[in-house]
Design an enzyme around this catalytic site. Structure first.
Site, PDB file in Angstrom:
ATOM      1  N   TYR A 141     -45.671   0.233  52.876  1.00 37.55           N
ATOM      2  CA  TYR A 141     -45.384   1.565  53.633  1.00 37.55           C
ATOM      3  C   TYR A 141     -46.520   2.493  52.988  1.00 37.55           C
ATOM      4  O   TYR A 141     -46.710   2.475  51.720  1.00 37.55           O
ATOM      5  CB  TYR A 141     -44.082   1.914  53.494  1.00 37.55           C
ATOM      6  CG  TYR A 141     -43.816   3.506  54.153  1.00 37.55           C
ATOM      7  CD1 TYR A 141     -43.859   3.504  55.484  1.00 37.55           C
ATOM      8  CD2 TYR A 141     -43.509   4.548  53.165  1.00 37.55           C
ATOM      9  CE1 TYR A 141     -43.654   4.683  56.067  1.00 37.55           C
ATOM     10  CE2 TYR A 141     -43.415   5.756  53.885  1.00 37.55           C
ATOM     11  CZ  TYR A 141     -43.477   5.948  55.350  1.00 37.55           C
ATOM     12  OH  TYR A 141     -43.305   7.361  55.684  1.00 37.55           O
ATOM     13  N   ASP A 207     -52.583   1.983  46.930  1.00 41.33           N
ATOM     14  CA  ASP A 207     -51.552   3.139  47.236  1.00 41.33           C
ATOM     15  C   ASP A 207     -50.344   3.199  46.048  1.00 41.33           C
ATOM     16  O   ASP A 207     -49.705   2.323  45.789  1.00 41.33           O
ATOM     17  CB  ASP A 207     -50.829   2.825  48.520  1.00 41.33           C
ATOM     18  CG  ASP A 207     -49.745   3.961  48.823  1.00 41.33           C
ATOM     19  OD1 ASP A 207     -49.387   4.563  47.857  1.00 41.33           O
ATOM     20  OD2 ASP A 207     -49.368   3.964  50.267  1.00 41.33           O
ATOM     21  N   LYS A 235     -45.401  11.565  44.489  1.00 37.97           N
ATOM     22  CA  LYS A 235     -44.216  11.683  43.927  1.00 37.97           C
ATOM     23  C   LYS A 235     -44.190  12.046  42.535  1.00 37.97           C
ATOM     24  O   LYS A 235     -43.974  13.152  42.209  1.00 37.97           O
ATOM     25  CB  LYS A 235     -43.711   9.931  43.743  1.00 37.97           C
ATOM     26  CG  LYS A 235     -43.475   9.481  45.367  1.00 37.97           C
ATOM     27  CD  LYS A 235     -42.262   8.678  45.440  1.00 37.97           C
ATOM     28  CE  LYS A 235     -42.542   7.888  46.857  1.00 37.97           C
ATOM     29  NZ  LYS A 235     -41.233   8.105  47.829  1.00 37.97           N
TER      30      LYS A 235
END
Ligand SMILES: Cc1ncc(COP(=O)(O)O)c(C=O)c1O
Length: 379
Positions: A141, A207, A235
Site C-alpha cells: 500500500y 516507501d 508517520k
C-alpha cells in the site's frame, strides 16, 4: 459523552462515522474503538476504559502518546503562531536531522502525508525519466491515489521490464511489508530491483512511510544494504502530527520547482508546529538509538509467547512490528473482540501491522501475553 453517543453522532456527519475505513472496525465486526485521549502506551475511550495500544496511530507514536517533552515543545511553538506558508528554521532543522540519519537523502521536500510523499516521489520519477509508468507490487500500500492502487506480482517484474522497460519511470516498494500483515524483507529481491532499475534507467523508490525510524534511527534501507534513488517518509517523523517527506540525491530532487520544472506546492508543508513535533520526537529517538534493541526484545518476547499457543495462528514478526493471522477470519474476529474487552488494542484487521513503542513496559507486555493466552483458550 459515551462511546455510543459519539459514534451515533459521527455517523450523521462523517461517511460511515469515520475518516478512514479501517477505523470502522468492519473487518472485526464490532463497534469501533473511539479514543478520547492517550498517554504513554495507553489509550482511553469515552466510557472511561483503558487499553494497551499496539496500533499507535498506525505506526506513528513510537514514543507513546503525549510524550511530555514533545508536548512541552509544541505548546511553546504554538504561542508564536500556527503557520505562515513561509520557510522557517524548524524545517531546516528537521530536514538536517533526517539527512544525518539517512545518507541516501541529500535533499528532501516535506509534504503533509505519506500519500503525498509517494505522489511526489512518483511524479518526480516520471519527470526525471520522461516516462509514464510506475510499478508497484501486490499486497503493498502506498496511499490512495488511483494509479497507486494498480499492482503486479513480484514474479512478473522481469516480464514487465522486458515488455515496457523503456516506459518505466520507477518501481515503488515497501522494503518491509506492513500493509498485508507484516511481510519480511526479501533482500535478494530488493537487490534484484536495484539491478534491474539501473539496467533500464528507472528509479527505485523505497516507501518507508512505516519503516523510516521504526527499526533504527534512519531508514531500513540502510539495514538491508540496498540504496534506493528516492525514499518516502511519513508517520514517525511528524511525532504524531500529519507529515510526509520524500528525498534522495540532489540531482534528482533539484528537478522540483523552483530549481527545476516540476511544480509541487502545498499550503501546509513544513508547518512549524508539525516540524517542531518531528524535531522533538527525533531528538528523543536519537538519544535512544541503542534502545531500539530494547524495543525489539519486547516485540520478540510478546510474539514468541503468542507463537507457541496455536497452530492455526500465524504470527509474523520483524524487529519492532508484528501481525497476526488466523486460518479462519471468524477466529480473528472473536479473538479480537475478546481481547479488546480485556483492554488490549490491536490493529483491527489482519492486514494491518501492530507496533511496539518506547513507552510499553515489561509489565504491559506481560499483561498482554496473559490476556492473549486466556483469550486463545476461549476461542
Ligand atoms: C507504506 C505506506 N505508504 C504510504 C502510506 C500513506 O500514508 P498516509 O496515510 O499518511 O497518507 C501508508 C499508510 O499507512 C503506508 O503504510
Amino acid at each position: 459523552m459515551t462511546n455510543s453517543l459519539v459514534f451515533k453522532k459521527a455517523k450523521t456527519h462523517l461517511v460511515g462515522g469515520v475518516n478512514s475505513p479501517v477505523r470502522s472496525f468492519k473487518y472485526v465486526g464490532t463497534a469501533p474503538l473511539l479514543i478520547k485521549r492517550g498517554k504513554g502506551p495507553r489509550v482511553y475511550d469515552y466510557d472511561g476504559n483503558s487499553y494497551i495500544d499496539y496500533v499507535l496511530s498506525y505506526g506513528v507514536s513510537i514514543l507513546g502518546h503525549a510524550h511530555p517533552g514533545v508536548v512541552r515543545s509544541l505548546k511553546n511553538t504554538l504561542e508564536h503562531g500556527a503557520g505562515f506558508g513561509a520557510t522557517n528554521s524548524r524545517e531546516v532543522e528537521l530536514a538536517g536531522l533526517i539527512k544525518k540519519a539517512d545518507p541516501v537523502i541529500e535533499k528532501l521536500r516535506f509534504v503533509n502525508s505519506g500519500t503525498e510523499a509517494v505522489l511526489g516521489a512518483t511524479r518526480l520519477a516520471k519527470a526525471c525519466t520522461g516516462r509514464d509508468k510506475i510499478i508497484k507490487f501486490r499486497n503493498s500500500y502506498h496511499g490512495h491515489a488511483d494509479y497507486l492502487l494498480e499492482e503486479i506480482d513480484k514474479g512478473s517484474a522481469e516480464g514487465i521490464f522486458k515488455k515496457h522497460g523503456s516506459r518505466i519511470a520507477g518501481v515503488i516498494v515497501e522494503p518491509v511489508g506492513g500493509n498485508c500483515g507484516v511481510r519480511l524483507p526479501d533482500k535478494d529481491f530488493l537487490k534484484y530491483l536495484r539491478r534491474i532499475t539501473r539496467k533500464y534507467g528507472s528509479l527505485l523508490i523505497f516507501d518507508e512511510v512505516i519503516t523510516g525510524f521504526r527499526f533504527k534511527f534512519g531508514s531500513v534501507s540502510d539495514i538491508l544494504g540496498v540504496k534506493p534513488d528516492l525514499i518516502c517518509l511519513g508517520k514517525i517523523i511528524g511525532g504524531g502530527l500529519p507529515i510526509g517527506a520524500y528525498g534522495g540525491k540532489a540531482r534528482i530532487m533539484n528537478k522540483l520547482a523552483p530549481l527545476g520544472d516540476l511544480y509541487q506546492g502545498s499550503t501546509f508543508a513544513g508547518n512549524p508546529i508539525v516540524m517542531q513535533s518531528g524535531i522533538a520526537t527525533l531528538k528523543v529517538l536519537s538519544s535512544s538509538k541503542n534502545r531500539y534493541s530494547s524495543l525489539e526484545k519486547k516485540a520478540k518476547k510478546l510474539t514468541d509467547a503468542i507463537k507457541k499457543e496455536r497452530d492455526d495462528l500465524q504470527v509474523i514478526h520483524y524487529k519492532t512490528i508484528f501481525s497476526l493471522r488466523f486460518r479462519k477470519k471468524a477466529h480473528f474476529q472473536s479473538f479480537y473482540k475478546k481481547l479488546l474487552k480485556k483492554g488490549i488494542y490491536l490493529a483491527p484487521s489482519e492486514n494491518e501491522a501492530n507496533f511496539i513503542s518506547f513507552s510499553h513496559t515489561e509489565k504491559d507486555i506481560d499483561k498482554t501475553i496473559d490476556a492473549v493466552k486466556n483469550v486463545l483458550r476461549e476461542i
